[in-house]
Write an enzyme that holds these catalytic residues in place. Sequence first.
Site, PDB file in Angstrom:
ATOM      1  N   ARG A 119       0.844  -1.166   0.000  1.00 49.60           N
ATOM      2  CA  ARG A 119       0.000   0.000   0.000  1.00 49.60           C
ATOM      3  C   ARG A 119       0.885   1.223   0.000  1.00 49.60           C
ATOM      4  NH1 ARG A 119       0.156  -1.870   5.264  1.00 49.60           N
ATOM      5  NH2 ARG A 119       0.233  -0.323   6.923  1.00 49.60           N
ATOM      6  N   ARG A 127      -0.033   4.325   1.102  1.00 55.35           N
ATOM      7  CA  ARG A 127      -0.513   5.416   1.932  1.00 55.35           C
ATOM      8  C   ARG A 127       0.602   6.088   2.692  1.00 55.35           C
ATOM      9  NH1 ARG A 127       0.058   4.158   6.920  1.00 55.35           N
ATOM     10  NH2 ARG A 127      -0.154   2.051   7.692  1.00 55.35           N
ATOM     11  N   PHE A 131       0.008   0.452  16.456  1.00 54.54           N
ATOM     12  CA  PHE A 131      -0.749   1.652  16.125  1.00 54.54           C
ATOM     13  C   PHE A 131      -0.159   2.290  14.867  1.00 54.54           C
ATOM     14  CE2 PHE A 131      -2.622   2.911  20.547  1.00 54.54           C
ATOM     15  CZ  PHE A 131      -3.185   1.653  20.647  1.00 54.54           C
ATOM     16  N   GLU A 132      -1.018   2.515  13.888  1.00 54.80           N
ATOM     17  CA  GLU A 132      -0.602   3.110  12.629  1.00 54.80           C
ATOM     18  C   GLU A 132      -1.490   4.309  12.316  1.00 54.80           C
ATOM     19  OE1 GLU A 132      -0.308   0.173   9.525  1.00 54.80           O
ATOM     20  OE2 GLU A 132       0.536  -1.353  10.862  1.00 54.80           O
ATOM     21  N   GLY A 133      -1.311   4.866  11.129  1.00 58.89           N
ATOM     22  CA  GLY A 133      -2.175   5.956  10.688  1.00 58.89           C
ATOM     23  C   GLY A 133      -2.178   7.136  11.640  1.00 58.89           C
TER      24      GLY A 133
END
Length: 395
Positions: free
Chosen positions: A15, A17, A182-184
């Site tokens: 991905r 992103r 934890f991402e984003g």
Amino acid sequence: MSPARPRRLRGRGPRLRTAAAVFALAASAALTVPAAAAPAPHRAADAPRATVGASGSAALPEHALVGYLHTSFANGSGYTRLADVPDDWDIIDLAFGEPTSATSGDIRFGLCPQSECPDVESEEEFKAAVAEKQAQGKKVLLSIGGQNGQVRLTTTQARDTFVSSVSSIIDKYGLDGLDIDFEGHSLSLDPDDTDFRNPTTPVIVNLISAIESLKAKYGDDFTLTMAPETFFVQLGHQRYGPGPNGGDARAGAYLPVIHALRDDLTLLHVQDYNSGPIMGLDGQYHQMGSADFHIAMTDMLLAGFPVAGDADNVFPALPPEKVAIGMPATSQAGNGYVPPGEVNTALDCLTKGTDCGSYQPHGTWPALRGLMAWSVNWDRFNDWEFSKNFTAYFG
């Protein structure tokens, strides 16, 4: 971030992103700072590797292999039952526990629905598999977060709900601990929060407090791992939080969490993939997908590094026993895959001081704990190439 994928395609597959959106920050800034069916398991369960003590957990192998198991969802790699995970894998992270909403702190976890995973085991079979893995000396952890599971503990109520809901899952399945993935937008820093040693941002402070509570509840055998992306760790060498120019508030945002919990931390395995270019301690940008990238990124953790380019504000080195290198198991699993030869080159350089190429690390660390892979399922899809190579390398 890209729109959330349908649940059947969940996971940390290829991905853009992070590389295309988040890391555009680093590339544009150009900062200069100082220098099918599963094969049979291929290690006998009755012949475990030698183990050594590890802070925050019971014994782990001297060199450990960590893998994520797609437990709650299905994607193109296929479903793998926990009981069918080969003995090579020492820590198995169950992906993923997710919140009911980003700020609720209420984490939920369950097995993949049979409509998506026809081969899924029953809950009783799953619990029995957890116990069997533990009897073999393995650790089975709940991994929280992932690409879709945004967790922001903005209030103390959310913090307390996180602790109680995570505890319920751990107790229900008899798990060994927790992996924080934890991402984003889960972690970010407020504009006035500039000292990683003394964080003030609620989502940071509440997460630290929640994990401390879980550690206190379960004691010394509680296994704690973390899998941040490079943006949240090594990019902190260039900039920390939004800074005076209003940059991305997520830059380096894992550093206060890692630092506050370093004594309780069992293992940090940064995701050296799905990453943009990162500046190393040599003042040069390094690109994912090579041994050089893994060497440079890992060296930063083992040597320590100035935060936001400030030589008087250094993130202290982590012991090699608490560090593993995060890699995609296959080219389908994530951007930045490297073949076994490049994996071994990175390990040779970091643990033996040989074959280092253009980047010279600041030490040699034979006690480097090992490797993490996204994922067990993708490794199975690729005839166990990643885990077989790990076992051949470390024995």
